[in-house]
Design a protein around this motif. Structure first.
Motif, PDB file in Angstrom:
ATOM      1  N   SER A   1      27.440  16.135   1.782  1.00  0.00           N
ATOM      2  CA  SER A   1      26.151  15.473   2.041  1.00  0.00           C
ATOM      3  C   SER A   1      25.927  14.247   1.162  1.00  0.00           C
ATOM      4  N   THR A   2      26.698  14.132   0.090  1.00  0.00           N
ATOM      5  CA  THR A   2      26.543  12.964  -0.781  1.00  0.00           C
ATOM      6  C   THR A   2      26.814  11.667  -0.022  1.00  0.00           C
ATOM      7  N   PHE A   3      27.618  11.747   1.044  1.00  0.00           N
ATOM      8  CA  PHE A   3      27.937  10.540   1.812  1.00  0.00           C
ATOM      9  C   PHE A   3      26.803  10.160   2.765  1.00  0.00           C
ATOM     10  N   LEU A   4      25.809  11.037   2.918  1.00  0.00           N
ATOM     11  CA  LEU A   4      24.685  10.769   3.816  1.00  0.00           C
ATOM     12  C   LEU A   4      23.424  10.396   3.036  1.00  0.00           C
ATOM     13  N   ALA A   5      23.591  10.042   1.779  1.00  0.00           N
ATOM     14  CA  ALA A   5      22.444   9.730   0.918  1.00  0.00           C
ATOM     15  C   ALA A   5      21.503   8.686   1.500  1.00  0.00           C
ATOM     16  N   PRO A   6      21.994   7.576   2.084  1.00  0.00           N
ATOM     17  CA  PRO A   6      21.063   6.563   2.612  1.00  0.00           C
ATOM     18  C   PRO A   6      20.122   7.103   3.679  1.00  0.00           C
ATOM     19  N   ILE A   7      20.583   8.097   4.446  1.00  0.00           N
ATOM     20  CA  ILE A   7      19.733   8.666   5.492  1.00  0.00           C
ATOM     21  C   ILE A   7      18.651   9.545   4.885  1.00  0.00           C
ATOM     22  N   PHE A   8      19.053  10.457   4.009  1.00  0.00           N
ATOM     23  CA  PHE A   8      18.097  11.386   3.414  1.00  0.00           C
ATOM     24  C   PHE A   8      17.033  10.670   2.580  1.00  0.00           C
ATOM     25  N   THR A   9      17.434   9.641   1.851  1.00  0.00           N
ATOM     26  CA  THR A   9      16.472   8.948   0.987  1.00  0.00           C
ATOM     27  C   THR A   9      15.550   7.999   1.756  1.00  0.00           C
ATOM     28  N   SER A  10      15.836   7.771   3.033  1.00  0.00           N
ATOM     29  CA  SER A  10      14.992   6.902   3.856  1.00  0.00           C
ATOM     30  C   SER A  10      13.863   7.672   4.537  1.00  0.00           C
ATOM     31  N   ILE A  11      13.924   8.991   4.499  1.00  0.00           N
ATOM     32  CA  ILE A  11      12.913   9.802   5.183  1.00  0.00           C
ATOM     33  C   ILE A  11      11.570   9.650   4.476  1.00  0.00           C
ATOM     34  N   PRO A  12      10.506   9.250   5.181  1.00  0.00           N
ATOM     35  CA  PRO A  12       9.199   9.012   4.553  1.00  0.00           C
ATOM     36  C   PRO A  12       8.517  10.309   4.120  1.00  0.00           C
ATOM     37  N   SER A  13       7.576  10.204   3.202  1.00  0.00           N
ATOM     38  CA  SER A  13       6.910  11.383   2.648  1.00  0.00           C
ATOM     39  C   SER A  13       6.076  12.119   3.689  1.00  0.00           C
ATOM     40  N   PHE A  14       5.513  11.393   4.686  1.00  0.00           N
ATOM     41  CA  PHE A  14       4.720  12.094   5.697  1.00  0.00           C
ATOM     42  C   PHE A  14       5.602  12.985   6.572  1.00  0.00           C
ATOM     43  N   ALA A  15       6.921  12.668   6.648  1.00  0.00           N
ATOM     44  CA  ALA A  15       7.840  13.494   7.433  1.00  0.00           C
ATOM     45  C   ALA A  15       8.288  14.729   6.652  1.00  0.00           C
ATOM     46  N   THR A  16       8.330  14.626   5.326  1.00  0.00           N
ATOM     47  CA  THR A  16       8.705  15.799   4.521  1.00  0.00           C
ATOM     48  C   THR A  16       7.489  16.675   4.220  1.00  0.00           C
ATOM     49  N   ALA A  17       6.291  16.147   4.412  1.00  0.00           N
ATOM     50  CA  ALA A  17       5.071  16.912   4.149  1.00  0.00           C
ATOM     51  C   ALA A  17       4.999  18.216   4.951  1.00  0.00           C
ATOM     52  N   PRO A  18       5.342  18.216   6.246  1.00  0.00           N
ATOM     53  CA  PRO A  18       5.315  19.485   6.983  1.00  0.00           C
ATOM     54  C   PRO A  18       6.216  20.550   6.371  1.00  0.00           C
TER      55      PRO A  18
ATOM     56  N   ALA B   1       0.824  -1.211   0.000  1.00  0.00           N
ATOM     57  CA  ALA B   1       0.000   0.000   0.000  1.00  0.00           C
ATOM     58  C   ALA B   1       0.863   1.269   0.000  1.00  0.00           C
ATOM     59  N   GLY B   2       2.204   1.088  -0.041  1.00  0.00           N
ATOM     60  CA  GLY B   2       3.103   2.240  -0.091  1.00  0.00           C
ATOM     61  C   GLY B   2       3.550   2.741   1.272  1.00  0.00           C
ATOM     62  N   PHE B   3       3.435   1.914   2.307  1.00  0.00           N
ATOM     63  CA  PHE B   3       3.860   2.297   3.651  1.00  0.00           C
ATOM     64  C   PHE B   3       5.016   1.387   4.062  1.00  0.00           C
ATOM     65  N   TYR B   4       6.213   1.958   4.115  1.00  0.00           N
ATOM     66  CA  TYR B   4       7.425   1.152   4.290  1.00  0.00           C
ATOM     67  C   TYR B   4       7.984   1.245   5.705  1.00  0.00           C
ATOM     68  N   ASP B   5       8.941   0.382   5.976  1.00  0.00           N
ATOM     69  CA  ASP B   5       9.645   0.374   7.258  1.00  0.00           C
ATOM     70  C   ASP B   5      10.305   1.743   7.457  1.00  0.00           C
ATOM     71  N   LEU B   6      10.081   2.362   8.618  1.00  0.00           N
ATOM     72  CA  LEU B   6      10.577   3.714   8.875  1.00  0.00           C
ATOM     73  C   LEU B   6      11.993   3.744   9.436  1.00  0.00           C
ATOM     74  N   ILE B   7      12.485   2.585   9.846  1.00  0.00           N
ATOM     75  CA  ILE B   7      13.828   2.524  10.428  1.00  0.00           C
ATOM     76  C   ILE B   7      14.840   2.357   9.296  1.00  0.00           C
ATOM     77  N   PRO B   8      15.750   3.341   9.133  1.00  0.00           N
ATOM     78  CA  PRO B   8      16.680   3.306   7.990  1.00  0.00           C
ATOM     79  C   PRO B   8      17.744   2.230   8.158  1.00  0.00           C
ATOM     80  N   SER B   9      18.215   1.745   7.030  1.00  0.00           N
ATOM     81  CA  SER B   9      19.337   0.799   7.040  1.00  0.00           C
ATOM     82  C   SER B   9      20.592   1.595   6.709  1.00  0.00           C
ATOM     83  N   PHE B  10      21.555   1.529   7.600  1.00  0.00           N
ATOM     84  CA  PHE B  10      22.767   2.330   7.433  1.00  0.00           C
ATOM     85  C   PHE B  10      23.777   1.575   6.564  1.00  0.00           C
TER      86      PHE B  10
END
Length: 452
Positions: free
Chosen positions: A351-368, A224-233
């Motif tokens: 910041s390119t080295f932090l890509a896995p963190i930024f791309t793991s942020i869910p859309s409901f968190a960027t909505a605000p 349904a488009g709702f993924y695990d919120l805990i990022p994989s480092f």
């Protein structure tokens, strides 16, 4: 440093400039979470988008430092990325490669306009109210997208309606609730002038989501488009950039309608041009950088930096790169030269080295972030003159504003605003005050509706 940036002449120091650059980066770093979230809707790889955004931001901001010696930072523009994803690709049905090509062409045109007097002619032909209205309309459009990403607004019997929090609470309901909390948190932080308030709001909302997952209030449902919120480092996969680099030239021109493509390019150019100039003038005035006539002496190299960044960003694989109004935060703590911009540019590259963190942020968190940035753009509505003596301009501005969110298209707002301005003023006996270029634009937009 003194030779490069003329620090003493501008009444600043290395320490002050570096602090200003760090402040600017923190206040606009939210784009590294938001941009991949928006552009990935088109099918683009989020890691590739993030890497392209970081590198394009570095290029543009470094150019601003060395060519213009200005404390302004650049990155993928809000509103323009929404137009890229939701209007050009998802709305018009173009591929993201075609959209990148449109951004590239717009960047090349912007480069030419930045070194010729044509830029002033185009800028001066558009009434001030319409320029302001475009920014306001984009603010509403971005807010609407944020509400949808948060699942606060859903389709219903009235076209759109508020989500039913009780129905599917473990997915739709809880994410909508978290987003609403995020808006409140971000707003409070911003009002209290906390540096990096928007980015902090994103991270807090994300952390609250992870807490909700831990306590089983949020249950991942990938189907349904709702993924695990805990990022994989893990390490950034820099090879992902290869999926977007140069793809703007990998286009089947037979599938591209020339007239429609021209409209798309013009919409990118229009918003980028006026947004950039407005930002440069607005932030420069706060920094007391304008001359006696209210002009910015180094505006040509500043615009050129912006244009080159847009072109480079399209080749790398991101939407229009433009000057950020958040640069005012760095100016506010004393940034006055290109050293501020250079500091911000280096941080974007790191910041390119932090890509896995930024791309793991869910859309409901960027909505605000989208909703609050939409508000900041909407505040320009106070500059519109809505009194009866100015209705001939105010009504087209109003049409521009409501068209963008309701028709889900920035370009429709611009088109209808220009057409209505010309037609209303002609019928009201104000034809002499209409710039000839406006007639040309109105005819082109009308032809678009006839033949497309």
């Amino acid at each position: 440093m003194e030779k490069l940036f003329k620090l003493k002449e501008n009444g600043t120091t290395v320490r002050k400039e570096i602090l200003a650059g760090l402040t600017t980066f923190v206040t606009m770093a939210y784009i590294l979470a938001v941009n991949p979230s928006i552009l990935s809707e088109t099918g683009m790889d989020p890691t590739a988008v993030l890497l392209a955004t970081c590198i394009a931001s570095f290029i543009g901001t470094a150019l601003m430092a060395f060519l213009a010696n200005m404390p302004f930072a650049l990155s993928a523009g809000m509103g323009l990325n929404a137009y890229f994803a939701y209007t050009v690709v998802l709305g018009m049905g173009y591929t993201w490669q075609v959209a990148l090509l449109a951004v590239f062409v717009e960047g090349v045109i912007f480069i030419l306009l930045s070194v010729t007097p044509v830029r002033e002619a185009i800028f001066n032909c558009i009434p001030l109210e319409l320029k302001k209205a475009v920014s306001v309309g984009i603010g509403l459009f971005i807010c609407f997208i944020g509400l949808q990403n948060a699942k606060l607004v859903v389709g219903g019997a009235t076209l759109v309606e508020m989500v039913n929090f009780k129905e599917n609470f473990s997915t739709h309901g809880i994410t909508a609730l978290l987003a609403a909390m995020g808006v409140t948190i971000t707003a409070v932080l911003y009002i209290k002038k906390v540096p990096g308030s928007i980015l902090i709001g994103i991270l807090i909302t994300w952390i609250l989501g992870m807490d909700a997952q831990f306590f089983k209030l949020y249950v991942p449902n990938p189907e349904a488009g709702f993924y695990d919120l805990i990022p994989s480092f893990h390490m950034t996969d820099f090879s992902k950039l290869g999926e977007t680099v140069g793809q703007c030239f990998n286009v089947d021109f037979k599938s591209v309608g020339i007239l429609n493509f021209i409209v798309v390019v013009f919409a990118f150019l229009f918003v980028d041009l006026f947004d950039t100039i407005g930002t440069l003038i607005g932030v420069s005035s706060k920094a007391d950088m304008l001359d006696e006539e209210g002009k910015l002496p180094a505006i040509k190299p500043a615009l050129l930096s912006d244009a080159i960044a847009t072109t480079a960003g399209a080749v790398l694989g991101t939407s229009t790169t433009t000057t950020f109004v958040e640069s005012a935060s760095g100016v506010g703590v004393g940034g006055r030269t290109g050293l501020t911009a250079l500091t911000t540019a280096i941080l974007f590259l790191l910041s390119t080295f932090l890509a896995p963190i930024f791309t793991s942020i869910p859309s409901f968190a960027t909505a605000p972030a989208l909703i609050i940035v939409g508000f900041l753009m909407f505040t320009g509505i106070s500059d519109l003159k809505m009194d009866e003596s100015n209705y001939a301009t105010a009504i087209p501005a109003y049409i521009t504003i409501f068209s963008m969110p309701l028709f889900y298209s920035i370009s429709e707002g611009i088109s209808l605003g220009v057409i209505s301005y010309v037609l209303i003023n002609m019928r009201c006996g104000n034809a002499k005050k209409i710039n000839p270029i406006m007639y040309v634009l109105a005819v082109l937009f009308i032809l678009k509706y006839i033949f497309i």
